[in-house]
Design a protein around this motif. Structure first.
Motif, PDB file in Angstrom:
ATOM      1  N   LEU A 140       9.110  67.240 123.060  1.00  0.00           N
ATOM      2  CA  LEU A 140       9.437  67.959 121.824  1.00  0.00           C
ATOM      3  C   LEU A 140       9.181  67.088 120.601  1.00  0.00           C
ATOM      4  N   GLU A 141       9.594  65.847 120.679  1.00  0.00           N
ATOM      5  CA  GLU A 141       9.398  64.942 119.546  1.00  0.00           C
ATOM      6  C   GLU A 141       7.908  64.762 119.257  1.00  0.00           C
ATOM      7  N   ALA A 142       7.108  64.635 120.308  1.00  0.00           N
ATOM      8  CA  ALA A 142       5.670  64.460 120.123  1.00  0.00           C
ATOM      9  C   ALA A 142       5.034  65.691 119.489  1.00  0.00           C
ATOM     10  N   MET A 143       5.597  66.872 119.749  1.00  0.00           N
ATOM     11  CA  MET A 143       5.074  68.107 119.184  1.00  0.00           C
ATOM     12  C   MET A 143       5.465  68.255 117.710  1.00  0.00           C
ATOM     13  N   LEU A 144       6.699  67.876 117.377  1.00  0.00           N
ATOM     14  CA  LEU A 144       7.263  68.224 116.074  1.00  0.00           C
ATOM     15  C   LEU A 144       7.157  67.114 115.021  1.00  0.00           C
ATOM     16  N   ARG A 145       7.204  65.866 115.458  1.00  0.00           N
ATOM     17  CA  ARG A 145       7.163  64.773 114.484  1.00  0.00           C
ATOM     18  C   ARG A 145       5.909  64.812 113.600  1.00  0.00           C
ATOM     19  N   PRO A 146       4.694  65.069 114.176  1.00  0.00           N
ATOM     20  CA  PRO A 146       3.498  65.085 113.321  1.00  0.00           C
ATOM     21  C   PRO A 146       3.509  66.201 112.271  1.00  0.00           C
ATOM     22  N   GLN A 147       4.278  67.266 112.516  1.00  0.00           N
ATOM     23  CA  GLN A 147       4.368  68.333 111.526  1.00  0.00           C
ATOM     24  C   GLN A 147       5.393  68.013 110.439  1.00  0.00           C
ATOM     25  N   TYR A 148       6.362  67.184 110.788  1.00  0.00           N
ATOM     26  CA  TYR A 148       7.439  66.862 109.851  1.00  0.00           C
ATOM     27  C   TYR A 148       7.057  65.738 108.886  1.00  0.00           C
ATOM     28  N   GLU A 149       6.528  64.661 109.429  1.00  0.00           N
ATOM     29  CA  GLU A 149       6.387  63.429 108.647  1.00  0.00           C
ATOM     30  C   GLU A 149       5.502  63.550 107.405  1.00  0.00           C
ATOM     31  N   PRO A 150       4.366  64.253 107.456  1.00  0.00           N
ATOM     32  CA  PRO A 150       3.503  64.274 106.259  1.00  0.00           C
ATOM     33  C   PRO A 150       4.072  65.089 105.091  1.00  0.00           C
ATOM     34  N   LEU A 151       5.025  65.977 105.344  1.00  0.00           N
ATOM     35  CA  LEU A 151       5.457  66.923 104.322  1.00  0.00           C
ATOM     36  C   LEU A 151       6.868  66.697 103.798  1.00  0.00           C
ATOM     37  N   SER A 152       7.735  66.115 104.599  1.00  0.00           N
ATOM     38  CA  SER A 152       9.156  66.088 104.250  1.00  0.00           C
ATOM     39  C   SER A 152       9.433  65.273 102.987  1.00  0.00           C
ATOM     40  N   PRO A 153      10.180  65.849 102.037  1.00  0.00           N
ATOM     41  CA  PRO A 153      10.594  65.079 100.862  1.00  0.00           C
ATOM     42  C   PRO A 153      11.608  63.993 101.201  1.00  0.00           C
ATOM     43  N   ASP A 154      12.186  64.061 102.414  1.00  0.00           N
ATOM     44  CA  ASP A 154      13.135  63.035 102.855  1.00  0.00           C
ATOM     45  C   ASP A 154      12.447  61.824 103.462  1.00  0.00           C
ATOM     46  N   GLY A 155      11.138  61.906 103.665  1.00  0.00           N
ATOM     47  CA  GLY A 155      10.387  60.789 104.214  1.00  0.00           C
ATOM     48  C   GLY A 155      10.328  60.823 105.731  1.00  0.00           C
ATOM     49  N   PRO A 156       9.312  60.193 106.318  1.00  0.00           N
ATOM     50  CA  PRO A 156       9.134  60.233 107.773  1.00  0.00           C
ATOM     51  C   PRO A 156      10.284  59.609 108.543  1.00  0.00           C
ATOM     52  N   GLY A 157      10.984  58.654 107.935  1.00  0.00           N
ATOM     53  CA  GLY A 157      12.084  57.998 108.632  1.00  0.00           C
ATOM     54  C   GLY A 157      13.285  58.890 108.874  1.00  0.00           C
ATOM     55  N   HIS A 158      13.296  60.071 108.251  1.00  0.00           N
ATOM     56  CA  HIS A 158      14.441  60.975 108.409  1.00  0.00           C
ATOM     57  C   HIS A 158      14.294  61.885 109.626  1.00  0.00           C
ATOM     58  N   PHE A 159      13.144  61.843 110.284  1.00  0.00           N
ATOM     59  CA  PHE A 159      12.917  62.764 111.404  1.00  0.00           C
ATOM     60  C   PHE A 159      13.999  62.688 112.482  1.00  0.00           C
ATOM     61  N   PRO A 160      14.428  61.488 112.934  1.00  0.00           N
ATOM     62  CA  PRO A 160      15.450  61.466 113.990  1.00  0.00           C
ATOM     63  C   PRO A 160      16.735  62.195 113.605  1.00  0.00           C
ATOM     64  N   VAL A 161      17.062  62.220 112.326  1.00  0.00           N
ATOM     65  CA  VAL A 161      18.286  62.900 111.874  1.00  0.00           C
ATOM     66  C   VAL A 161      18.155  64.405 112.058  1.00  0.00           C
ATOM     67  N   VAL A 162      17.055  64.975 111.552  1.00  0.00           N
ATOM     68  CA  VAL A 162      16.904  66.431 111.672  1.00  0.00           C
ATOM     69  C   VAL A 162      16.634  66.831 113.129  1.00  0.00           C
ATOM     70  N   PHE A 163      15.927  66.003 113.865  1.00  0.00           N
ATOM     71  CA  PHE A 163      15.624  66.317 115.259  1.00  0.00           C
ATOM     72  C   PHE A 163      16.909  66.424 116.075  1.00  0.00           C
ATOM     73  N   ALA A 164      17.848  65.535 115.829  1.00  0.00           N
ATOM     74  CA  ALA A 164      19.133  65.591 116.531  1.00  0.00           C
ATOM     75  C   ALA A 164      19.887  66.871 116.186  1.00  0.00           C
ATOM     76  N   LYS A 165      19.823  67.293 114.928  1.00  0.00           N
ATOM     77  CA  LYS A 165      20.480  68.542 114.523  1.00  0.00           C
ATOM     78  C   LYS A 165      19.847  69.741 115.220  1.00  0.00           C
ATOM     79  N   TRP A 166      18.507  69.757 115.250  1.00  0.00           N
ATOM     80  CA  TRP A 166      17.811  70.876 115.892  1.00  0.00           C
ATOM     81  C   TRP A 166      18.164  70.962 117.373  1.00  0.00           C
ATOM     82  N   LEU A 167      18.147  69.823 118.060  1.00  0.00           N
ATOM     83  CA  LEU A 167      18.437  69.832 119.489  1.00  0.00           C
ATOM     84  C   LEU A 167      19.822  70.408 119.763  1.00  0.00           C
TER      85      LEU A 167
END
Length: 264
Positions: A140-167
């Motif tokens: 799941l992370e491999a599928m979703l991280r590339p879509q999140y990191e280039p666009l998020s105003p929170d920056g790529p480092g925030h992905f683990p935070v939102v990913f945990a919420k989604w899960l």
């Protein structure tokens, strides 16, 4: 074209195009409004189409605290009110279908027609394969991280935070249940691929429980039917969104769902 809207203090990215009656498209979990690229032009030829990105998705920032479909439905209500567009045709895909359904249940006055694509109303409606995907976090992370990191105003480092919420949300929801659909006053289209993450008998039961429900199973497709067979999906959507009057009934969908369960 895309722009930010102030929705209860949250700068929410929304792609808007076309003229006519309003249609709001709710993307799936962990992806963006860009996933509707095959539907927006086709629908915008007939409607005013709005494709927002929910909190923590795409170009919309995250908000501190947990996330639930009920919270995202409240955001959707606020978005529709901000657009001053209600009632709208509301189309949700995957986790977006859960948000769309909760929105319609909470504020049926804001929803003219409802489309639920690849989304169930309880965890027992999911296929074993779908349940297994939620345990394969690396995939799941491999599928979703590339879509999140280039666009998020929170920056790529925030992905683990939102990913945990989604899960957490995906593993606990949907928990709406079939009986809730009996309260829907608007026409409802339940759509899925024939190899989707939702059991076909579950989708049939959803359509059969809604007082004015329809079922569409797109052949030769999976959970991404709108991308795999966009022309067919678009024709089904346009047929439903432009029809007048109730759907004809020769065999109750509830009977179809029961027969499917007995032979599953």
């Amino acid at each position: 074209m895309g722009a930010y809207l102030d929705v209860n203090g949250l700068d929410t990215w929304c792609e808007s195009r076309g003229e006519g009656d309003p249609v709001v498209l709710l993307h799936g979990g962990g992806v963006t409004a860009d996933s509707w690229f095959a539907q927006i032009p086709a629908l915008a030829a007939h409607f005013r189409v709005h494709a927002p990105e929910r909190r923590g998705h795409g170009r919309t920032r995250d908000v501190e605290g947990p996330v639930t479909s009920g919270l995202l439905a409240a955001d959707t209500v606020a978005l529709i009110e901000t657009l001053a567009a209600g009632p709208v045709h509301l189309v949700g895909w995957s986790a977006g279908a859960t948000v769309a359904l909760r929105t319609a249940l909470a504020r049926p006055d804001l929803v003219r027609r409802l489309v639920l694509i690849g989304g169930g109303v309880s965890r027992d409606g999911a296929t074993p394969e779908d349940l297994a995907v939620l345990e394969d976090t690396a995939r799941l992370e491999a599928m979703l991280r590339p879509q999140y990191e280039p666009l998020s105003p929170d920056g790529p480092g925030h992905f683990p935070v939102v990913f945990a919420k989604w899960l957490t949300m995906w593993r606990e929801e949907p928990d709406i249940g079939l009986p809730a659909l009996a309260a829907l006053p608007m026409p409802v289209l339940v759509m899925q691929g024939d190899d989707d993450g939702v059991r076909i008998c579950h989708s049939a039961a959803m359509a059969g429980t809604a007082p004015d429900g329809r079922l569409a199973v797109v052949p030769g497709t999976s959970h991404t039917a709108p991308l795999e067979k966009p022309d067919l999906v678009n024709r089904i959507l346009l047929d439903f969104l432009t029809e007048t009057g109730p759907a004809p009934r020769h065999l109750p969908l509830g009977a179809l769902a029961q027969a499917a369960r007995e032979h599953a």
